[in-house]
Design an enzyme around this catalytic site. Structure first.
Site, mmCIF file in Angstrom:
data_model
loop_
_atom_site.group_PDB
_atom_site.id
_atom_site.type_symbol
_atom_site.label_atom_id
_atom_site.label_comp_id
_atom_site.label_asym_id
_atom_site.label_seq_id
_atom_site.Cartn_x
_atom_site.Cartn_y
_atom_site.Cartn_z
ATOM 1 N N GLN A 102 -24.005 45.211 -14.454
ATOM 2 C CA GLN A 102 -25.077 44.238 -14.209
ATOM 3 C C GLN A 102 -24.465 42.923 -13.725
ATOM 4 O O GLN A 102 -25.185 42.002 -13.369
ATOM 5 C CB GLN A 102 -25.847 43.975 -15.508
ATOM 6 C CG GLN A 102 -26.501 45.215 -16.103
ATOM 7 C CD GLN A 102 -26.953 44.953 -17.542
ATOM 8 O OE1 GLN A 102 -28.037 44.449 -17.777
ATOM 9 N NE2 GLN A 102 -26.106 45.305 -18.497
ATOM 10 N N HIS A 120 -27.280 44.262 -10.060
ATOM 11 C CA HIS A 120 -27.946 42.970 -9.885
ATOM 12 C C HIS A 120 -27.349 42.157 -8.740
ATOM 13 O O HIS A 120 -27.446 40.935 -8.720
ATOM 14 C CB HIS A 120 -27.907 42.180 -11.210
ATOM 15 C CG HIS A 120 -28.743 42.799 -12.291
ATOM 16 N ND1 HIS A 120 -28.606 42.497 -13.632
ATOM 17 C CD2 HIS A 120 -29.764 43.700 -12.224
ATOM 18 C CE1 HIS A 120 -29.489 43.195 -14.339
ATOM 19 N NE2 HIS A 120 -30.190 43.935 -13.507
ATOM 20 N N THR A 190 -23.113 44.171 -23.170
ATOM 21 C CA THR A 190 -24.473 43.847 -22.717
ATOM 22 C C THR A 190 -25.423 43.806 -23.904
ATOM 23 O O THR A 190 -25.279 44.606 -24.838
ATOM 24 C CB THR A 190 -24.994 44.853 -21.660
ATOM 25 O OG1 THR A 190 -26.346 44.499 -21.318
ATOM 26 C CG2 THR A 190 -24.950 46.297 -22.132
#
Ligand code: BJW
Ligand code: ZN
Length: 247
Positions: A102, A120, A190
């Site tokens: 991410q 992302h 995360t």
């Protein structure tokens, strides 16, 4: 966290052929880059949710541009840490191996990881708000005003995925396909609160993979983890690697 947990992670990885590492901001914390949530997660008094949106960019482009330019300056100075390095070295060990991140900082690639899916986007890509043209740019800092597109003259924006925007379709498809077939999913650094990325953990668990979480704190999906390594990834992943290498 105790040595038994490291041993269980080593055992799961030893019999694995297909491995996916799913990473978030915590994997870069030991490189000195701030995470999004929790202590120190604010930027100039704003929560990420207030800056990382197309609405914020439309309302105050200079503020959002400054946020990303500071991130670029920090990321350019940052070096991959032992967590990135271990995750990179494992591409030589497993027959099928992929990093799905991410993060937008490029540190996995900096550590030599070849097969990296960026869900992302990237700090190092700029995209035209007019014609959509993309270009890579690794300089920082950039001018205080968003640059103009060479093709159409419209302002450029960071090539990242903001809240309410769709993730790149090909990246999501490739990530899903790897995750639903993997034997082990490493979930590193995360909070697993941002979707659809976090759904990859649910997908892996539903498909029968062993989920190994590496995080000092329990993430929102820690209940899906068969093994939880509680501590910094830069310390724990090399321990797992040493256990694997030790036969
Ligand atoms: C360590 C450590 C150490 C510390 N070692 N660990 C379903 C339910 C609810 C909401 C939604 C849903 N589906 C979609 C949504 C809406 C929304 C969403 O998820 N909202 C929730 C937050 C409520 N999602 C979206 O809007 C997404 N788009 C979308 O759904 O589009 C639909 C659509 C379809 C078709 C057309 C149009 C639209 C887009 C999400 C984009 C997220 N973008 C950001 C910014 C990217 C650019 C940038 O970097 O600025 O991505 S937000 C931010 O959060 C960033 C991160 O990648 C992401 C995840 O954060 P991460 O990496 O987990 O960081 P932290 O800080 O949260 O956690 C760090 C962790 O590290 C902690 O756990 C620490 O303990 C740990 N740690 N030190 C290991 N040393
Ligand atoms: Zn353009």
């Amino acid at each position: 966290m105790n040595q038994d947990d490291v041993g269980r992670a080593v055992a799961a990885l030893r019999s694995a052929r297909r491995v996916v590492a799913f990473t978030g901001a915590g994997v870069s914390a030991e490189s000195g880059l701030a995470t999004f949530r929790g202590a120190g997660g604010l930027w100039e008094g704003h929560r990420v949710e207030e800056v990382a949106t197309p609405e914020a960019f439309a309302a105050d482009p200079l503020l959002v541009w400054r946020f990303y330019d500071q991130r670029r300056v920090h990321a350019l100075a940052a070096r991959p840490n032992p967590a990135h390095e271990t995750l990179s070295a494992w591409q030589e060990r497993f027959p099928s191996y992929m990093v799905v991140t991410q993060n937008v900082d490029g540190l996995h690639q900096g550590a030599g990881s070849r097969d990296v899916i960026e869900l992302h986007g990237s700090l190092w890509r700029l995209r035209c708000t007019g014609c959509g043209r993309e270009r890579d740019d690794r300089t920082a800092p950039l001018p205080a005003l968003p640059p103009r597109c060479a093709a159409c003259g419209a302002a450029e924006r960071p090539g990242v995925v903001w809240f309410g925007e769709a993730l790149p379709t090909e990246a999501v498809m490739a990530a899903k396909s790897a995750v639903e077939r993997c034997d082990v999913l490493l979930v590193v650094g995360t909070s697993a609160v941002v979707y659809p990325a976090a759904a990859l953990v649910e997908l892996a668990a539903a498909a029968g993979a062993t989920v190994i979480e590496v995080n000092p704190e329990a993430s929102a999906l820690a209940h899906l983890a068969g093994v939880a390594l509680r501590g910094p990834a830069g310390r724990l992943l090399p321990q797992v690697a040493a256990g694997l290498a030790g036969g």
